[in-house]
Design an enzyme around this catalytic site. Sequence first.
Site: not given
Ligand code: UD1
Length: 363
Positions: A207
Amino acid sequence: MLKILNVVGARPNFMKVAPLVDAMKRREHEFTPLVVHTGQHYDVMMSDAFFKDLELPKPDLYLSVGSGSHAAQTAAVMQRFEPVVLEAQPDWVLVVGDVNSTLACALVCVKLGVKVAHVEAGLRSRDRSMPEEINRLLTDQISDLLFTPSQDADENLRAEGIPDERIRFVGNIMIDSLNKLLERAKDSQVRQQLGVADSDYAVLTLHRPSNVDERETLARILGALETIAERLPIIFPVHPRTRKAILELGLERQLQAGRGLRVIEPLGYLDFLRLYSGARLVLTDSGGIQEETTVLGIPCVTLRENTERPITVEMGTNTVVGTDPQRITTAAFAALDQSSRRSYRVPPLWDGHTADRILDSLL
Ligand code: UD1
């Protein structure tokens, strides 16, 4: 009696905060815990499922921040967290790990003059293109107390000029959850549901933005995984970010073509623990999974150029290979061909008692 405000935001936070809250409830004459969920992760399988499996009490406050750019997400957490701290007047705020919510909440506290402690401090990949590395560096600079999982982290902090009085080597908090729930995870039916037998499959997680956001890199990694999957089925619980990238970059066909690479929905804590603890091999770009496989002695191939957790390579079962397909397949096949598992040691204080050491320190 200390009032402690515990912050969670994203999936890798829940297994770190659960043992702390659990220990505070057990020591109710010394601690009153409050749990604040920023809402950085919000899907049932990225959040609620973990509260249930880890027996983490429902959050006292939910800030509904959701997804966004780094700036938008960090700013939204700060704006919504500040009034919570002003209202609650905690003795300490605990932040864990390295996600955007970690830094945002630590920054609110230091500006308000409220004491903040960082759990899992001092880890460094030395790769400033990783958003987590920036979050780690800054959170450690501004936190009052730094709880480290390993002694290399203490050295990193000292090298950045942080005085010894602020550093406490307490061990790895995630292993408190792992040790507590390993037996219970045996009730999970996930392997029967997937039709895989003990030690006869690999598990993959992927991821990191640097691995999944660009077509060329992701296609290259998937190509290497297909080669490995010809020999051993790979189960791939896919992160929402990666699912989105696969669709947007038009790579679904590459996944369907490799029949041995089975994409499934994200799993809860217990099902995922059951799955990887019985795997022959784990392939990952997660930080936490490098540590969990080290404790369980499962060979781990890390699809990154660096790690902030070098102890998992020095003492544990981890091999860091980057994203070159040749290197990925060579490392995976070497792990599969080993007649006996690589010898490994569990790092000091990764013993399931880190939460109590942290609470003793706060007193
Ligand atoms: C975040 C953390 C990362 C961690 C990861 C674990 C930061 C900078 N990154 O990355 O360190 O390893 O979480 O999972 O804080 N999304 C969903 N549903 C959710 C959450 C996210 O669909 O419940 C999708 C959305 O499209 C979102 C994308 O995932 O834009 C990224 O989510 P985000 O929390 O920004 O970063 P992660 O890649 O999950």
